[in-house]
Design a protein around this motif. Structure first.
Motif, PDB file in Angstrom:
ATOM      1  N   MET B   1       0.833  -1.207   0.000  1.00 27.19           N
ATOM      2  CA  MET B   1       0.000   0.000   0.000  1.00 27.19           C
ATOM      3  C   MET B   1       0.869   1.259   0.000  1.00 27.19           C
ATOM      4  SD  MET B   1      -3.016   0.065  -0.429  1.00 27.19           S
ATOM      5  CE  MET B   1      -4.709   0.105  -0.028  1.00 27.19           C
ATOM      6  N   ILE B   2       1.761   1.295   0.991  1.00 24.69           N
ATOM      7  CA  ILE B   2       2.724   2.402   1.045  1.00 24.69           C
ATOM      8  C   ILE B   2       4.110   1.776   1.081  1.00 24.69           C
ATOM      9  CG2 ILE B   2       3.597   4.363   2.354  1.00 24.69           C
ATOM     10  CD1 ILE B   2       0.892   4.620   3.667  1.00 24.69           C
ATOM     11  N   GLN B   3       4.955   2.300   0.244  1.00 25.48           N
ATOM     12  CA  GLN B   3       6.320   1.780   0.259  1.00 25.48           C
ATOM     13  C   GLN B   3       7.258   2.942  -0.027  1.00 25.48           C
ATOM     14  OE1 GLN B   3       6.753  -1.532  -2.307  1.00 25.48           O
ATOM     15  NE2 GLN B   3       8.735  -2.096  -1.458  1.00 25.48           N
ATOM     16  N   THR B   4       8.247   3.109   0.849  1.00 21.58           N
ATOM     17  CA  THR B   4       9.222   4.155   0.559  1.00 21.58           C
ATOM     18  C   THR B   4      10.599   3.524   0.475  1.00 21.58           C
ATOM     19  OG1 THR B   4       9.823   4.682   2.825  1.00 21.58           O
ATOM     20  CG2 THR B   4       7.873   5.763   1.970  1.00 21.58           C
ATOM     21  N   GLU B   5      11.435   4.245  -0.276  1.00 20.21           N
ATOM     22  CA  GLU B   5      12.772   3.700  -0.485  1.00 20.21           C
ATOM     23  C   GLU B   5      13.765   4.845  -0.348  1.00 20.21           C
ATOM     24  OE1 GLU B   5      12.654   0.941  -3.951  1.00 20.21           O
ATOM     25  OE2 GLU B   5      14.707   1.692  -4.154  1.00 20.21           O
ATOM     26  N   GLY B   6      14.531   4.772   0.698  1.00 22.44           N
ATOM     27  CA  GLY B   6      15.557   5.797   0.900  1.00 22.44           C
ATOM     28  C   GLY B   6      14.994   7.205   1.012  1.00 22.44           C
ATOM     29  N   LEU B   7      13.765   7.322   1.526  1.00 27.47           N
ATOM     30  CA  LEU B   7      13.099   8.626   1.579  1.00 27.47           C
ATOM     31  C   LEU B   7      13.827   9.562   2.545  1.00 27.47           C
ATOM     32  CD1 LEU B   7      10.617  10.046   0.432  1.00 27.47           C
ATOM     33  CD2 LEU B   7       9.366   9.335   2.465  1.00 27.47           C
ATOM     34  N   THR B   8      14.199  10.707   2.027  1.00 32.29           N
ATOM     35  CA  THR B   8      14.983  11.653   2.818  1.00 32.29           C
ATOM     36  C   THR B   8      14.449  13.060   2.599  1.00 32.29           C
ATOM     37  OG1 THR B   8      16.930  10.274   2.530  1.00 32.29           O
ATOM     38  CG2 THR B   8      17.323  12.554   3.196  1.00 32.29           C
ATOM     39  N   LYS B   9      14.375  13.834   3.681  1.00 34.33           N
ATOM     40  CA  LYS B   9      13.990  15.239   3.542  1.00 34.33           C
ATOM     41  C   LYS B   9      14.900  16.086   4.408  1.00 34.33           C
ATOM     42  CE  LYS B   9      11.639  18.832   2.449  1.00 34.33           C
ATOM     43  NZ  LYS B   9      11.375  19.282   1.077  1.00 34.33           N
ATOM     44  N   ALA B  55      15.440  13.147  -1.372  1.00 36.29           N
ATOM     45  CA  ALA B  55      15.867  11.951  -2.108  1.00 36.29           C
ATOM     46  C   ALA B  55      14.886  10.838  -1.797  1.00 36.29           C
ATOM     47  CB  ALA B  55      17.272  11.540  -1.688  1.00 36.29           C
ATOM     48  N   GLY B  56      14.906   9.805  -2.599  1.00 42.79           N
ATOM     49  CA  GLY B  56      14.102   8.629  -2.306  1.00 42.79           C
ATOM     50  C   GLY B  56      12.877   8.486  -3.179  1.00 42.79           C
ATOM     51  N   LYS B  57      12.249   7.345  -3.010  1.00 39.91           N
ATOM     52  CA  LYS B  57      11.090   7.027  -3.858  1.00 39.91           C
ATOM     53  C   LYS B  57       9.905   6.647  -3.004  1.00 39.91           C
ATOM     54  CE  LYS B  57      13.469   5.158  -7.798  1.00 39.91           C
ATOM     55  NZ  LYS B  57      13.987   3.854  -8.178  1.00 39.91           N
ATOM     56  N   ILE B  58       8.721   6.904  -3.530  1.00 41.63           N
ATOM     57  CA  ILE B  58       7.493   6.578  -2.813  1.00 41.63           C
ATOM     58  C   ILE B  58       6.571   5.826  -3.756  1.00 41.63           C
ATOM     59  CG2 ILE B  58       5.469   7.521  -1.650  1.00 41.63           C
ATOM     60  CD1 ILE B  58       7.132  10.061  -1.137  1.00 41.63           C
ATOM     61  N   LYS B  59       5.973   4.781  -3.259  1.00 43.98           N
ATOM     62  CA  LYS B  59       4.917   4.120  -4.042  1.00 43.98           C
ATOM     63  C   LYS B  59       3.665   4.050  -3.179  1.00 43.98           C
ATOM     64  CE  LYS B  59       6.415   2.318  -8.003  1.00 43.98           C
ATOM     65  NZ  LYS B  59       7.749   2.182  -8.405  1.00 43.98           N
ATOM     66  N   LEU B  60       2.548   4.478  -3.760  1.00 44.22           N
ATOM     67  CA  LEU B  60       1.257   4.355  -3.088  1.00 44.22           C
ATOM     68  C   LEU B  60       0.406   3.469  -3.971  1.00 44.22           C
ATOM     69  CD1 LEU B  60       0.531   8.054  -2.064  1.00 44.22           C
ATOM     70  CD2 LEU B  60       1.320   6.206  -0.602  1.00 44.22           C
ATOM     71  N   PHE B  61      -0.256   2.530  -3.382  1.00 44.76           N
ATOM     72  CA  PHE B  61      -1.040   1.565  -4.154  1.00 44.76           C
ATOM     73  C   PHE B  61      -0.165   0.966  -5.261  1.00 44.76           C
ATOM     74  CE2 PHE B  61      -3.999   4.772  -2.605  1.00 44.76           C
ATOM     75  CZ  PHE B  61      -4.955   4.014  -1.965  1.00 44.76           C
ATOM     76  N   GLY B  62       1.103   0.837  -4.968  1.00 42.94           N
ATOM     77  CA  GLY B  62       2.013   0.252  -5.944  1.00 42.94           C
ATOM     78  C   GLY B  62       2.396   1.157  -7.097  1.00 42.94           C
ATOM     79  N   LYS B  63       1.955   2.441  -7.035  1.00 49.69           N
ATOM     80  CA  LYS B  63       2.240   3.341  -8.164  1.00 49.69           C
ATOM     81  C   LYS B  63       2.947   4.607  -7.694  1.00 49.69           C
ATOM     82  CE  LYS B  63      -1.934   2.013 -10.590  1.00 49.69           C
ATOM     83  NZ  LYS B  63      -3.349   2.346 -10.430  1.00 49.69           N
TER      84      LYS B  63
END
Ligand code: ADP
Ligand code: MG
Lengths: 446, 315, 276
Positions: B1-9, B55-63
């Motif tokens: 549902m929610i997936q983050t990868e290396g999310l940085t702020k 930096a990083g990536k976010i996926k919600l509902f796999g998108k």
């Protein structure tokens, strides 16, 4: 960021200072080649010139205009902001022909032609005509003859008058000695004083008569070998009227020295209550204001500046005297009136008043007097009207329709009250919204 | 549902969120736990595309959100930490507006339904300017439920509620989850998370310290069990023989109370009791103290950071 | 559903809500009344002119008072547009909107249309009241009045875009309003000063003053292309000159200005973010 802006500002200031310094130098007299211009303005001929600093000339389309290549002394007169030429002390004709180019191609080369101005109604009144070549010579000759004839008539008159006085003194002598009586018919008539010719024709000179259709051109003066003479190349814009129409001068009975003017249908005449007014109608043309002012006052660099999109009406000549004015109400003609002469008569007495009365040439009252003006008299009661001018055959003159409305002097409180209506509506809305909060308070406490 | 990868702020030199990898499964209640200033709200805002990640990536509902911005936004319901309402509207108007905004079908029925779920139905014609803080919070909850979102993101949902309100919200969370909705709940109140969440992610200073289901996490944190023994006839020998056992980590005697720390792999109470008796001691009482999440939280975020992060990543 | 349909819905819903909120507030009514009161002073002076002179030629005597009312409305519009985004961000309601299906394009357009429709409503009220006045006074009105009303709405677009840009630029409603006031004062001052300097004749001027005049004039000309009121004035002037070309070019220029400013506003909103 800020420092960049500051730097640019400083730079601009420096440039401006230099520019201003140059501008502020004292006026210098300079001999230069200029074009003297005699433009046709739709009503009469004007006079202006294009010095070195002005590179574009403006003329009306399809009319005879005269321009002339001259050398003279020019200076800028800062007080009135215009160029001046010292025509009296220095005026030399620059020999050559006038080449007219359009889109870089020569379209004509003009030779100088002789011309003069003919003023049928005299120099100070009405219109003028440009006569070219033989016609000019002929008219000038006629004028000279007319003047000659006038002087001749004057000297004849003096002689006749002397004879008349002689006869009269003899009669007086006879009457006093013999007591003989004369009837009026038996007395000699005094000779009639001759009148000078009203019309006028100027001396014949020469110049280039330019008559071109609307367009953008370039002109220059060329010598025998076809080379352009330095300083003679200028742009030339030939323009035409946008519309023609009928303009009115409206003389209120209550202030006859303060006529108002309505040039087109947007200019509505408002009156209060019932009014009497005198109307004079003119044929008029509408020109681009910038171009027209440049044409008539080219020597003033500021003339027409900023008015490139504005238009102006120019009254040309009064409509013929057979013209009538119709008054319409709700589309129906309710009145028709014609031109008549009127006389403004001072009313003697305590109040310095006057009275405008119809001028009757037959009546003794007006003996030796001339009408103050000729106009169409209208007496209108309160309401909304339209007026229009029709010619002697009943055709409506184009652009002659105007609205006349009498205003209602509404008490200001009514207008202010009207202004406050939105506020009242707003207060009602807001109070009603507030009530919703009020209900909350109640339901909470309950 | 929610997936983050290396999310940085990063906000200037401050790293509010640091290389965050979280993972929320469909249908679960995920507790996002961390003290104030940990970076929870910042993370949520990045999930919603309202803060741009450094930096990083976010996926919600796999998108990717950018790919399917409007569709995804429409399937999410968000309750913010603080409630900002149009105070010149009534509750009914307010929800009517959001119903139109999310193009809810049968808006009037739906509005009444959600208002009654948060117990505000009888105040629907009142201006929001007159609402209390708790009422506003509940109205926010009503707004979240209005368009029946598949994913609910709740930022500190109980923060300004009274115990009764907390209870109501908890019920709503459970109900929604029963309907198959996924919930992502951020909080610094552990007791609530403990009651409702299946899995938790623990964040401190922008770093994810652990992400696991609750029982695992507790075990992981409490890798020792504390057994408190009330004893009569204590001798040094008791302590020393206890210390000799492999599973005993430490022994402390104080105020006639023996605190024994053992490894978590088994229940060693019987063995301890036997050792004490063999040296003539009498056990008056023996309590095995299991660690609460509250304690685990404190331990994780303050003390055993290095230990836990290693293990957390290893598992 | 396509991106555009989502946006259209968001624009429609948000603009409608904001319009309702405007209608429920007192501000717009106060402005309408104020505009009428001020314009009545000009109506009054026209009436007085006729009664004092007996006869008077005027071109659309109600147009100028109407223009005054429009300007007052437009100034209010500039103010509300300037506050719109920044105030919503201040209040936090902007953030709540962005939880949902909306992006900066849709939001800025929603605010834009909201302001524009509000102005349209105001102009319709103006027209009704001025129609009543024209009947009461028998001043009458013609097509140019309608043209001015229509054009004023178009030109108001540039004022709204300007306000929105300021609004997205600033963090708080207060700073954006202060910025607006500063800019308006600057525009006005440049216009007035250059007007005064230009009306002075060159012969009384020192060299420095002449160059100040040139500088101020250039500055003012530049500002008239930055200031949205410059666009309004040019448009109204075009109507009073009756030049179709000028009217078209002023519509074109203000549309271009509006589009550029709106695009900038969207970018600023994206960069500034929607959070407090
Ligand atoms: N816009 C911002 N600019 C600078 N710092 C910020 C901003 N937003 C949050 N922070 C900082 O980032 C850190 C994390 O904040 P936040 O995500 O709100 O924490 P939490 O929601 O977990 O309490 C805090 O130190 C906060 O001060
Ligand atoms: Mg937070």
């Amino acid at each position: 960021m800020r420092s960049t802006i500051l730097r640019i500002l400083v730079l601009v200031m420096c440039v401006l200072t230099v520019a201003a310094g140059v501008q502020a130098a004292p006026p210098q007299r300079e001999r230069q080649v200029v074009y003297g211009i005699t433009p046709w303005t739709g009503k009469e001929y004007g006079g202006t010139f294009a010095p070195k600093g002005i590179d574009k000339i403006y003329l009306l389309a399809n009319s005879n205009n005269v321009i002339n290549t001259l050398e003279t002394e020019v200076y800028f007169w800062p007080i009135t902001n215009e160029y001046m030429a010292n025509w009296f002390e220095s005026r030399e004709v620059v020999e050559g022909r006038l080449q007219v180019l359009q889109d870089g191609k020569e379209i004509m080369v003009l030779e100088r032609q002789s011309y003069n101005h003919y003023y049928p109604d005299g120099f100070y009144a009405g219109t003028s005509e440009l006569l070219i070549g033989e016609e000019a010579e002929k008219k000038l000759q006629e004028y000279r003859d007319a003047i000659e004839g006038y002087w001749q008539a004057i000297s004849d008159y003096r002689q006749a008058y002397a004879e008349y006085e002689q006869q009269m003194s003899e009669i007086i002598k006879e009457v006093s000695e013999t007591g003989k009586t004369y009837t009026e018919d038996e007395l000699p008539k005094p000779p009639e004083q001759p009148t000078p010719p009203v019309w006028y024709a100027t001396e014949v000179t020469d110049g280039f008569v330019v008559n071109l259709p609307v367009g953008e051109y370039v002109i220059r003066t060329i010598d025998d070998r076809g080379n352009a003479i330095e300083g003679t190349e200028k742009k030339l814009k030939v323009f035409d009227k946008r519309r023609t129409g009928v303009g009115y001068q409206i003389i209120p009975e209550s202030k006859w020295t303060r006529p108002v003017q309505s040039d087109d249908a947007t200019q509505i005449l408002y009156m209060e209550g019932s009014r009497t007014m005198y109307l004079k109608a003119f044929h008029e043309s509408e020109y681009n204001q910038h171009d027209f002012l440049k044409m008539t006052s080219l020597e003033q660099p500021l003339a027409g500046e900023g008015a490139t999109s504005a238009y102006m009406w120019v009254h040309e000549k009064e409509v013929p005297s057979g013209t009538k004015i119709q008054v319409l109400r709700g589309g129906e003609v309710i009145k028709e009136a014609e031109y008549k002469p009127y006389y403004v008569k001072q009313t003697p007495g305590y109040a310095l008043g006057y009275e405008i009365i119809e001028f009757d040439p037959e009546s003794d009252e007006f003996a030796g007097r001339r009408p103050s003006f000729e106009a169409v008299k209208l007496e209108l009661g309160p309401g909304s009207y339209e007026i229009r001018a029709v010619d002697s055959s009943g055709r409506v003159l184009e652009g002659s329709i105007r609205s006349i409305r009498s205003v209602n002097v509404v008490p200001m409180w009514q207008l202010y009250l009207l202004s406050l209506l939105p506020l009242v509506a707003g207060v009602i809305v807001v109070v009603r919204r507030r009530r919703m909060r009020g209900q909350t308070a109640k339901s909470v406490s309950a | 549902m929610i997936q983050t990868e290396g999310l940085t702020k990063k906000f200037g030199s401050l790293t509010a969120v640091d290389n965050l990898n979280i993972h929320v499964e469909k249908g679960e209640i995920y507790g996002f736990l961390g003290p104030n200033g940990a970076g929870k709200t910042t993370t949520i805002m990045m999930l919603l595309g309202m803060e741009r990640p450094t930096a990083g990536k976010i996926k919600l509902f796999g998108k990717d959100l950018a790919e399917n911005y409007f569709e995804i936004k429409r399937r999410i319901g968000v309750l913010s930490e603080f409630q900002f309402l149009y105070e010149d509207m009534t509750a009914k108007e307010y929800l009517g507006f959001f119903a139109d905004f999310y193009e809810v079908e049968n808006p009037d029925r739906k509005i009444d339904e959600v208002l009654s779920r948060v117990d505000l139905l009888d105040r629907k014609n009142e201006l929001l300017g007159g609402y209390s803080k708790g009422m506003k919070q509940k109205l926010g909850m009503a707004r979240v439920l209005l368009h029946d979102p598949d994913l609910l993101i709740l930022d500190e949902p109980q923060s300004s509620l009274d115990p009764y309100g907390i209870r109501e919200v908890r019920d709503i969370i459970m109900e929604e989850n029963q309907k198959g909705k996924t919930l992502f709940i951020s909080s610094h109140i552990l007791s609530e998370i403990e009651r409702t969440c299946h899995r938790v992610g623990i964040i401190s200073n922008g770093k994810l310290l652990a992400e696991d289901d609750l029982t695992h996490l507790k075990h992981q944190v409490a890798n020792e069990m504390e057994i408190s023994v009330e004893i009569e006839g204590y001798t040094e020998a008791i302590a020393s023989s206890l210390e000799e056992l492999d599973f005993v980590k430490s022994v402390v005697y104080e105020d006639s109370r023996l605190t024994v720390k053992t490894t978590m792999d088994d229940d060693y109470r019987a063995q301890i009791s036997r050792v004490i008796s063999s040296h003539g001691g009498v056990v008056l009482s023996m309590v095995a103290k299991e660690i609460s999440l509250e304690e685990a939280f404190v331990i994780i975020t303050e003390q055993n950071l290095s230990l836990l992060t290693k293990e957390g990543q290893a598992s | 559903m396509s991106k555009m349909q989502y946006r259209a819905n968001a624009i429609n819903v948000i603009a409608r809500r904001d319009i309702k909120s405007t209608v429920n507030g007192l501000g717009i009514y106060v402005v309408a009344s104020l505009a009428f009161l001020v314009s009545m002073l000009f109506v009054r002076s026209n009436l007085k002119g006729v009664t004092e002179n007996g006869l008077m030629v005027m071109v659309n005597p109600l147009n100028f008072p109407f223009f005054i009312a429009v300007t007052i409305g437009a100034t209010y519009l500039a103010l509300t547009s300037t506050m719109s985004v920044s105030r919503e961000r201040d209040q936090g309601t902007l953030e709540v909107l962005f939880y949902g299906p909306i992006d900066s394009v849709a939001y800025v357009l929603a605010k834009f249309f909201e302001q524009l429709v509000t102005f349209l409503g105001l102009v319709i009220v103006y027209m009704i009241v001025f129609f009543i006045i024209s009947k009461l006074t028998n001043f009458g009105m013609d097509g140019s009045f309608l043209a001015m009303a229509c054009l004023s709405v178009l030109l108001a677009a540039s004022i709204v875009a300007f306000g929105l840009l300021l609004s997205t630029l600033c963090r708080s409603a207060r700073t954006s309003v202060i910025l607006l006031l500063v800019l308006l004062v600057l525009f006005l001052a440049a216009d007035i000063v250059s007007g005064i300097l230009n009306s002075m004749s060159a012969k009384d001027m020192s060299v420095t003053l002449v160059y100040v005049r040139v500088a101020v004039d250039m500055l003012n000309r530049g500002l008239q292309w930055i200031s949205p009121f410059g666009y309004l004035n040019r448009g109204i002037a075009a109507i009073s000159l009756g030049s179709a070309n000028l009217i078209l070019s002023s519509i074109g220029a203000s549309l271009l200005y509006t589009i550029v400013l709106l695009a900038l506003a969207m970018r600023f909103l994206d960069r500034r973010g929607v959070r407090k």
